[in-house]
Motif scaffolding. Structure first.
Motif, PDB file in Angstrom:
ATOM      1  N   MET A   1       7.909  -2.607 -11.461  1.00  0.00           N
ATOM      2  CA  MET A   1       6.768  -2.910 -10.631  1.00  0.00           C
ATOM      3  C   MET A   1       5.569  -2.125 -11.147  1.00  0.00           C
ATOM      4  O   MET A   1       5.695  -1.004 -11.604  1.00  0.00           O
ATOM      5  N   HIS A   2       4.413  -2.697 -11.051  1.00  0.00           N
ATOM      6  CA  HIS A   2       3.188  -2.051 -11.515  1.00  0.00           C
ATOM      7  C   HIS A   2       2.763  -0.979 -10.530  1.00  0.00           C
ATOM      8  O   HIS A   2       2.972  -1.087  -9.332  1.00  0.00           O
ATOM      9  N   SER A   3       2.146   0.062 -11.071  1.00  0.00           N
ATOM     10  CA  SER A   3       1.633   1.098 -10.187  1.00  0.00           C
ATOM     11  C   SER A   3       0.210   0.732  -9.756  1.00  0.00           C
ATOM     12  O   SER A   3      -0.523   0.076 -10.477  1.00  0.00           O
ATOM     13  N   ILE A   4      -0.138   1.166  -8.584  1.00  0.00           N
ATOM     14  CA  ILE A   4      -1.466   0.903  -8.044  1.00  0.00           C
ATOM     15  C   ILE A   4      -2.371   2.048  -8.490  1.00  0.00           C
ATOM     16  O   ILE A   4      -2.081   3.212  -8.210  1.00  0.00           O
ATOM     17  N   PRO A   5      -3.458   1.756  -9.194  1.00  0.00           N
ATOM     18  CA  PRO A   5      -4.320   2.846  -9.655  1.00  0.00           C
ATOM     19  C   PRO A   5      -5.023   3.553  -8.491  1.00  0.00           C
ATOM     20  O   PRO A   5      -5.380   2.930  -7.497  1.00  0.00           O
ATOM     21  N   GLN A   6      -5.175   4.843  -8.635  1.00  0.00           N
ATOM     22  CA  GLN A   6      -5.865   5.645  -7.627  1.00  0.00           C
ATOM     23  C   GLN A   6      -7.369   5.525  -7.859  1.00  0.00           C
ATOM     24  O   GLN A   6      -7.844   5.738  -8.971  1.00  0.00           O
ATOM     25  N   LEU A   7      -8.117   5.163  -6.839  1.00  0.00           N
ATOM     26  CA  LEU A   7      -9.560   5.011  -6.965  1.00  0.00           C
ATOM     27  C   LEU A   7     -10.294   6.237  -6.430  1.00  0.00           C
ATOM     28  O   LEU A   7      -9.832   6.891  -5.497  1.00  0.00           O
ATOM     29  N   ASP A   8     -11.431   6.501  -7.019  1.00  0.00           N
ATOM     30  CA  ASP A   8     -12.281   7.584  -6.534  1.00  0.00           C
ATOM     31  C   ASP A   8     -13.220   7.050  -5.449  1.00  0.00           C
ATOM     32  O   ASP A   8     -13.102   5.923  -4.996  1.00  0.00           O
ATOM     33  N   ARG A   9     -14.165   7.870  -5.025  1.00  0.00           N
ATOM     34  CA  ARG A   9     -15.098   7.520  -3.962  1.00  0.00           C
ATOM     35  C   ARG A   9     -15.875   6.246  -4.306  1.00  0.00           C
ATOM     36  O   ARG A   9     -16.007   5.352  -3.481  1.00  0.00           O
ATOM     37  N   LYS A  10     -16.386   6.156  -5.531  1.00  0.00           N
ATOM     38  CA  LYS A  10     -17.171   4.998  -5.948  1.00  0.00           C
ATOM     39  C   LYS A  10     -16.306   3.729  -5.968  1.00  0.00           C
ATOM     40  O   LYS A  10     -16.731   2.659  -5.526  1.00  0.00           O
ATOM     41  N   GLY A  11     -15.080   3.838  -6.487  1.00  0.00           N
ATOM     42  CA  GLY A  11     -14.188   2.679  -6.547  1.00  0.00           C
ATOM     43  C   GLY A  11     -13.820   2.159  -5.167  1.00  0.00           C
ATOM     44  O   GLY A  11     -13.772   0.948  -4.936  1.00  0.00           O
ATOM     45  N   LEU A  12     -13.546   3.078  -4.226  1.00  0.00           N
ATOM     46  CA  LEU A  12     -13.210   2.659  -2.865  1.00  0.00           C
ATOM     47  C   LEU A  12     -14.426   2.065  -2.162  1.00  0.00           C
ATOM     48  O   LEU A  12     -14.303   1.120  -1.387  1.00  0.00           O
ATOM     49  N   ARG A  13     -15.621   2.591  -2.445  1.00  0.00           N
ATOM     50  CA  ARG A  13     -16.837   2.012  -1.875  1.00  0.00           C
ATOM     51  C   ARG A  13     -17.021   0.582  -2.388  1.00  0.00           C
ATOM     52  O   ARG A  13     -17.302  -0.333  -1.619  1.00  0.00           O
ATOM     53  N   VAL A  64      -6.081   1.155   3.269  1.00  0.00           N
ATOM     54  CA  VAL A  64      -6.381  -0.284   3.284  1.00  0.00           C
ATOM     55  C   VAL A  64      -6.302  -0.839   1.865  1.00  0.00           C
ATOM     56  O   VAL A  64      -5.716  -1.895   1.624  1.00  0.00           O
ATOM     57  N   TYR A  65      -6.886  -0.104   0.917  1.00  0.00           N
ATOM     58  CA  TYR A  65      -6.860  -0.514  -0.484  1.00  0.00           C
ATOM     59  C   TYR A  65      -5.426  -0.603  -1.006  1.00  0.00           C
ATOM     60  O   TYR A  65      -5.039  -1.580  -1.636  1.00  0.00           O
ATOM     61  N   ARG A  66      -4.618   0.414  -0.736  1.00  0.00           N
ATOM     62  CA  ARG A  66      -3.232   0.424  -1.241  1.00  0.00           C
ATOM     63  C   ARG A  66      -2.407  -0.712  -0.609  1.00  0.00           C
ATOM     64  O   ARG A  66      -1.624  -1.362  -1.287  1.00  0.00           O
ATOM     65  N   GLY A  67      -2.596  -0.959   0.681  1.00  0.00           N
ATOM     66  CA  GLY A  67      -1.896  -2.078   1.329  1.00  0.00           C
ATOM     67  C   GLY A  67      -2.312  -3.420   0.756  1.00  0.00           C
ATOM     68  O   GLY A  67      -1.473  -4.294   0.507  1.00  0.00           O
ATOM     69  N   TRP A  68      -3.617  -3.578   0.528  1.00  0.00           N
ATOM     70  CA  TRP A  68      -4.132  -4.826  -0.039  1.00  0.00           C
ATOM     71  C   TRP A  68      -3.567  -5.049  -1.443  1.00  0.00           C
ATOM     72  O   TRP A  68      -3.213  -6.170  -1.817  1.00  0.00           O
ATOM     73  N   HIS A  73       0.247  -7.641  -5.307  1.00  0.00           N
ATOM     74  CA  HIS A  73       1.363  -7.601  -6.253  1.00  0.00           C
ATOM     75  C   HIS A  73       2.486  -8.548  -5.832  1.00  0.00           C
ATOM     76  O   HIS A  73       3.047  -9.268  -6.663  1.00  0.00           O
ATOM     77  N   VAL A  74       2.812  -8.543  -4.555  1.00  0.00           N
ATOM     78  CA  VAL A  74       3.883  -9.426  -4.056  1.00  0.00           C
ATOM     79  C   VAL A  74       3.478 -10.893  -4.209  1.00  0.00           C
ATOM     80  O   VAL A  74       4.266 -11.719  -4.706  1.00  0.00           O
ATOM     81  N   LEU A  75       2.255 -11.238  -3.810  1.00  0.00           N
ATOM     82  CA  LEU A  75       1.801 -12.627  -3.941  1.00  0.00           C
ATOM     83  C   LEU A  75       1.719 -13.050  -5.398  1.00  0.00           C
ATOM     84  O   LEU A  75       2.034 -14.198  -5.740  1.00  0.00           O
ATOM     85  N   GLY A  76       1.303 -12.149  -6.282  1.00  0.00           N
ATOM     86  CA  GLY A  76       1.270 -12.458  -7.709  1.00  0.00           C
ATOM     87  C   GLY A  76       2.657 -12.703  -8.264  1.00  0.00           C
ATOM     88  O   GLY A  76       2.871 -13.616  -9.076  1.00  0.00           O
ATOM     89  N   TRP A  77       3.623 -11.902  -7.847  1.00  0.00           N
ATOM     90  CA  TRP A  77       5.006 -12.077  -8.303  1.00  0.00           C
ATOM     91  C   TRP A  77       5.542 -13.444  -7.861  1.00  0.00           C
ATOM     92  O   TRP A  77       6.142 -14.161  -8.641  1.00  0.00           O
ATOM     93  N   ILE A  78       5.293 -13.801  -6.598  1.00  0.00           N
ATOM     94  CA  ILE A  78       5.785 -15.075  -6.067  1.00  0.00           C
ATOM     95  C   ILE A  78       5.079 -16.249  -6.735  1.00  0.00           C
ATOM     96  O   ILE A  78       5.727 -17.207  -7.188  1.00  0.00           O
ATOM     97  N   SER A  79       3.751 -16.212  -6.819  1.00  0.00           N
ATOM     98  CA  SER A  79       3.027 -17.366  -7.358  1.00  0.00           C
ATOM     99  C   SER A  79       3.287 -17.556  -8.848  1.00  0.00           C
ATOM    100  O   SER A  79       3.296 -18.690  -9.326  1.00  0.00           O
ATOM    101  N   THR A  80       3.522 -16.476  -9.587  1.00  0.00           N
ATOM    102  CA  THR A  80       3.860 -16.624 -10.999  1.00  0.00           C
ATOM    103  C   THR A  80       5.142 -17.410 -11.161  1.00  0.00           C
ATOM    104  O   THR A  80       5.224 -18.315 -11.997  1.00  0.00           O
TER     105      THR A  80
END
Length: 134
Positions: A1-13, A64-68, A73-80
């Motif tokens: 499974m792919h890891s979710i990248p950690q975002l900084d303040r600017k990325g989360l904004r 919210v970002y990590r849940g999204w 990832h799950v929808l991508g796995w299924i639709s692929t």
């Protein structure tokens, strides 16, 4: 499974602003216009909340970002799997049956007892061929 990248303040904004904008445009404008429904208010409330949240305290958007991203990832796995299955069973399988029906062998895999060699001679191209490739 792919890891979710950690975002900084600017990325989360940016995540909050872009997600809020997409919710507003897609669910607040485009789908009601396309389906000829009344203009709902919930997409605008959600988009406003996400935008305000992203501007006031973007670091708290991390759950919210990590849940999204997990949902993505799950929808991508299924639709692929669905898309590849549809392509295989609706395009490649019928093509293989038609090719077998007409005995077409593009790779020339048939055995030929009279052949001295299966080597295909290729003609070298002149250097000028690659001077203007496009």
């Amino acid at each position: 499974m792919h890891s979710i990248p950690q975002l900084d303040r600017k990325g989360l904004r940016e995540f909050g602003l872009v997600t809020g904008g997409i919710v507003a445009v897609l669910f607040g404008l485009f789908l009601p216009w396309l389906l000829e429904y009344a203009w709902p208010t919930w997409p605008w409330v959600l988009a406003g909340a996400l935008t305000a949240w992203a501007l006031i305290h973007p670091m708290s958007l991390n759950p919210v970002y990590r849940g999204w991203m997990r949902i993505g990832h799950v929808l991508g796995w299924i639709s692929t799997r669905i898309v590849l299955s549809v392509v295989f069973y609706l395009m490649i399988t019928p093509m293989s049956f038609i090719m077998r029906l007409f005995r077409y062998d593009p790779m020339r895999r048939r055995q030929d007892a009279d052949a001295a060699s299966y080597r295909t001679i290729c003609n070298p191209r002149p250097k000028e061929h690659m001077e203007r490739p496009f």
